[in-house]
Write an enzyme that holds these catalytic residues in place. Structure first.
Site: not given
Ligand code: ADE
Ligand code: ZN
Length: 339
Positions: A279, A20, A201
């Site tokens: 991430d 991200h 997740e």
């Molecule tokens: N936005 C940024 N990182 C994230 C993650 N690990 N899970 C969900 N949304 C996110």
């Molecule tokens: Zn993510």
């Protein structure tokens, strides 16, 4: 002579598929942009910012992640943020990146969609020219917001099809199943966007099924909890759906606090196309190389497993087949030369 995993990892050609861009905002840049843009932060020093990065859950992190974004205002800010990440990736010998961005995190606070996309895409073009790094942009819908807001965001993306390759789904997972966005994803697919989604997740394995069945995703971001359903694991293997796994994120968000118990080995043993990613590296304590180093150490991965993980990132990428093959050949030449 024993295999020097650290030296191998540091220099190997890499690809990153789950990053991200807003999660690469380092505290130093946060302070600098706050000053540049006259934004008041609830911290006085970089040390205080880092000290705040103690997360009990995904939501704890997201609260700080959205607060941190408030310093990003102009096209130049998004350029600087993205180019800093790409410079880092160049130093780590990363050859290809697929970048998520969260337009609603910016449009909701008055920054235009075009300001964000122009800054990010111009940094990606510069990095391709200067570093030879190839890239794709994946626009994420924030799943805690409404279907209506996602449709509005898709309208913007449709104006920018030449720069946005795919759509993703991120933010607070629990209580926001993929099926909430079935209609938006159908419209996005019809417009030619490639679908991916965060699933499994924190949310249950049924969310992974929904991402496959309702959203028709071509990759699952994270997917850890898919392992709770053996028939789902067999399906993911059979359909060759890659998983973009993020070890340091899993550790810091308490998805898997002890990396020695991380399910990556089970994923590999089940024949899944697993990749390693960072991430939100500035929040989770490490970029791509650190993620490889941490998981290799925790699980004592051997050179075959490491090579599989690194090669999987090119295989699972959205590069054309010919470019994938070139990247894989370059990786194989590196591995042969190293040994
Ligand atoms: N936005 C940024 N990182 C994230 C993650 N690990 N899970 C969900 N949304 C996110
Ligand atoms: Zn993510």
């Amino acid at each position: 002579m024993s295999f020097n995993a650290e030296a191998f990892i540091r220099k190997m050609p890499k690809a990153e598929l789950h990053i991200h861009i807003e999660g690469t905002l380092e505290p130093e840049m946060m302070m600098e942009l706050a000053k540049r843009n006259g934004v008041t932060l609830p911290y006085d020093t970089v040390k205080e910012i880092r000290a705040a990065y103690q997360f009990g859950s995904l939501q704890d992190f997201l609260d700080l992640y959205y607060a941190g974004m408030s310093v990003l205002k102009s096209e130049r800010d998004f350029f600087d943020l993205t180019f800093a990440y790409l410079t880092r990736m160049h130093q780590e010998n990363t050859r290809h990146v697929e970048i998520f961005f969260d337009p609603q995190g910016h449009t909701e606070r008055g920054v235009s969609f075009d300001t964000v996309l122009d800054g990010i895409s111009s940094a990606l073009e510069t990095a391709q020219r200067e570093y030879g790094i190839t890239s794709r942009i994946i626009m994420c819908f924030l799943r805690h917001l409404s279907e209506e807001s996602a449709f509005e965001t898709l309208t913007h993306a449709c104006r920018c099809k030449n720069r946005i390759f795919g759509v993703g789904l991120d933010s607070s997972e629990k209580g926001h199943p993929p099926s909430k966005f079935s209609r938006v994803y159908r419209a996005a697919r019809e417009e030619g966007f490639i679908p991916v989604a965060h699933a499994g997740e924190e949310g249950p394995s049924s969310y992974v099924c929904e991402a496959l069945d309702d959203l028709k995703v071509q990759r699952i971001d994270h997917g850890n909890r898919a392992l709770e359903d053996p028939s789902l694991v067999r399906r993911i293997a059979r359909e060759k759906i890659p998983l973009t796994v993020c070890p340091l994120s899993n550790k810091r968000l308490q998805v898997c606090p002890d990396l020695t118990k991380h399910p990556l080995r089970q994923m590999l043993d089940a024949g899944l196309i697993v990749t390693i990613n960072s991430d939100d590296p500035s929040y989770f304590g490490g970029y791509l190389t650190e993620n490889f180093l941490a998981i290799t150490k925790a699980l004592s991965l051997d050179r075959h497993q490491l090579a599989t993980l690194a090669r999987n990132a090119f295989i699972a990428s959205f590069l054309p087949d010919q470019d994938k093959q070139k990247a894989l050949d370059a990786f194989d030449a590196y591995a042969k030369g190293f040994l």
